[in-house]
Design an enzyme around this catalytic site. Structure first.
Site, PDB file in Angstrom:
ATOM      1  N   HIS A 197       0.841  -1.199   0.000  1.00  0.00           N
ATOM      2  CA  HIS A 197       0.000   0.000   0.000  1.00  0.00           C
ATOM      3  C   HIS A 197       0.872   1.244   0.000  1.00  0.00           C
ATOM      4  O   HIS A 197       1.947   1.274   0.599  1.00  0.00           O
ATOM      5  CB  HIS A 197      -0.951   0.017   1.195  1.00  0.00           C
ATOM      6  CG  HIS A 197      -0.284  -0.122   2.524  1.00  0.00           C
ATOM      7  ND1 HIS A 197       0.213  -1.332   2.998  1.00  0.00           N
ATOM      8  CD2 HIS A 197      -0.018   0.790   3.496  1.00  0.00           C
ATOM      9  CE1 HIS A 197       0.741  -1.156   4.190  1.00  0.00           C
ATOM     10  NE2 HIS A 197       0.626   0.135   4.518  1.00  0.00           N
ATOM     11  N   CYS A 253       9.350  18.928  14.742  1.00  0.00           N
ATOM     12  CA  CYS A 253       8.185  19.458  14.032  1.00  0.00           C
ATOM     13  C   CYS A 253       8.405  19.410  12.528  1.00  0.00           C
ATOM     14  O   CYS A 253       9.440  19.853  12.025  1.00  0.00           O
ATOM     15  CB  CYS A 253       7.905  20.898  14.468  1.00  0.00           C
ATOM     16  SG  CYS A 253       6.566  21.680  13.526  1.00  0.00           S
ATOM     17  N   CYS A 256       8.330  23.597  11.336  1.00  0.00           N
ATOM     18  CA  CYS A 256       9.290  24.612  11.794  1.00  0.00           C
ATOM     19  C   CYS A 256      10.615  24.024  12.241  1.00  0.00           C
ATOM     20  O   CYS A 256      11.577  24.757  12.462  1.00  0.00           O
ATOM     21  CB  CYS A 256       8.687  25.449  12.920  1.00  0.00           C
ATOM     22  SG  CYS A 256       8.521  24.570  14.491  1.00  0.00           S
ATOM     23  N   HIS A 270       1.590  21.748  19.786  1.00  0.00           N
ATOM     24  CA  HIS A 270       2.297  22.509  18.755  1.00  0.00           C
ATOM     25  C   HIS A 270       1.745  22.170  17.372  1.00  0.00           C
ATOM     26  O   HIS A 270       1.594  23.065  16.523  1.00  0.00           O
ATOM     27  CB  HIS A 270       3.787  22.198  18.827  1.00  0.00           C
ATOM     28  CG  HIS A 270       4.608  22.938  17.824  1.00  0.00           C
ATOM     29  ND1 HIS A 270       4.943  24.271  17.960  1.00  0.00           N
ATOM     30  CD2 HIS A 270       5.172  22.538  16.647  1.00  0.00           C
ATOM     31  CE1 HIS A 270       5.676  24.652  16.937  1.00  0.00           C
ATOM     32  NE2 HIS A 270       5.816  23.625  16.115  1.00  0.00           N
ATOM     33  N   GLU A 274       0.471  24.644  14.407  1.00  0.00           N
ATOM     34  CA  GLU A 274       1.037  24.603  13.061  1.00  0.00           C
ATOM     35  C   GLU A 274      -0.044  24.341  12.019  1.00  0.00           C
ATOM     36  O   GLU A 274      -0.011  24.900  10.918  1.00  0.00           O
ATOM     37  CB  GLU A 274       2.125  23.529  12.966  1.00  0.00           C
ATOM     38  CG  GLU A 274       3.385  23.825  13.741  1.00  0.00           C
ATOM     39  CD  GLU A 274       4.246  24.894  13.083  1.00  0.00           C
ATOM     40  OE1 GLU A 274       3.724  25.722  12.292  1.00  0.00           O
ATOM     41  OE2 GLU A 274       5.461  24.920  13.350  1.00  0.00           O
TER      42      GLU A 274
END
Length: 281
Positions: A197, A253, A256, A270, A274
């Site tokens: 997949h 992240c 960022c 966070h 975002e």
């Protein structure tokens, strides 16, 4: 699953319904992509394929790891809220446990490839080209759904949104935001489901189904191998995901680059921030 592989729920097929509304052009007809993603009043439950098959790669047959097989074998049994579309070669479905706001799976139907590890299946250049072409098709479809959901918030899509709301609309719409750039397409270096997949997933990683380190890092480290990177070199380090420890890495992240160490709750808060900023780009 042993080692660095994500849990079974990560790759179980099918998923949360993508509610779909059409964008109207000058003709007033529904958009074809929106039609494919249109919700239905009732959803068929996702089932597990427990059929035993003889395969040379000796991967375990039956049980939860074969959960994608039912969609490959009988896609017509599911409504559009589960199976997005299918043809002789592929089935596209919603992931049952999405790790972003939009998470689709592309399932090849070639019986000689479907139970192979992706590193092996995608060595075949003819098959690889077919997979890449179909992935591109599904990526375009997914990008259209992102625009439908978030275009009204996006600064880059403002001019296009104004044109869509004009009466009558212009002959040619402004291009607006390139939502395809916000779609990742690839495989996991160590899949937790037996059937081949390809993930087609929005970049936001904003989902209540994203619950721990393996969930996040399986899409945020080289454990996730973009389909465009194939064929892989024989010495590509991504062939050894356990040795490289991708899933044990600290949380970084996706947008960022901030390092959250092992603080998952902070990362989740966070990611919500975002997400709100990302959809408004």
């Amino acid at each position: 699953m042993p080692g660095d592989s994500p849990g079974l729920e990560d790759q179980s097929a099918a998923a949360a319904t993508i509610a779909s509304e059409s964008q109207l052009g000058k003709s007033g007809k529904r958009d074809a992509f929106a039609e494919l993603l249109a919700p239905k009043p009732k959803q068929a439950k996702h089932t597990k394929d427990v059929q035993s098959r003889d395969h040379s790669n000796k991967r375990a047959i039956g049980g939860p790891r074969d959960g994608l097989g039912a969609y490959i074998a009988n896609p017509e049994a599911y409504p559009a809220s589960v199976v997005v579309y299918y043809n002789n070669d592929f089935v596209a479905i919603h992931d049952l446990f999405p790790k972003s706001t939009l998470h689709l799976l592309l399932l090849p139907r070639d019986a000689t490839k479907t139970r192979l590890h992706p590193f092996d299946a995608l060595e075949d250049p003819v098959f690889l080209n077919k997979v890449k072409a179909e992935t591109k098709k599904l990526r375009t479809l997914a990008a259209g759904e992102l625009r439908r959901r978030y275009g009204k918030y996006s600064e880059q899509d403002k001019e296009r949104q104004r044109a869509l709301n004009a009466d009558p609309p212009p002959d040619k719409l402004p291009p607006g935001r390139d939502w395809e750039q916000d779609i990742k397409c690839g495989i996991h270096a160590c899949p937790s489901m037996n059937h081949l997949h390809i993930h087609v997933i929005s970049v936001d990683r904003y989902s209540d189904r994203l619950k721990h380190k393996k969930h996040y890092n399986s899409f945020s480290t080289p454990f996730f191998v973009p389909i465009d990177d194939f064929p892989l070199a024989k010495d590509d380090v991504r062939r050894e995901p356990t040795k490289e420890g991708y899933l044990r890495r600290d949380y970084i992240c996706w947008r960022c680059g901030k390092d959250f160490g092992t603080r998952f709750s902070e990362l989740k808060m966070h990611l919500e921030q975002e997400f709100e900023e990302w959809k408004r780009l």
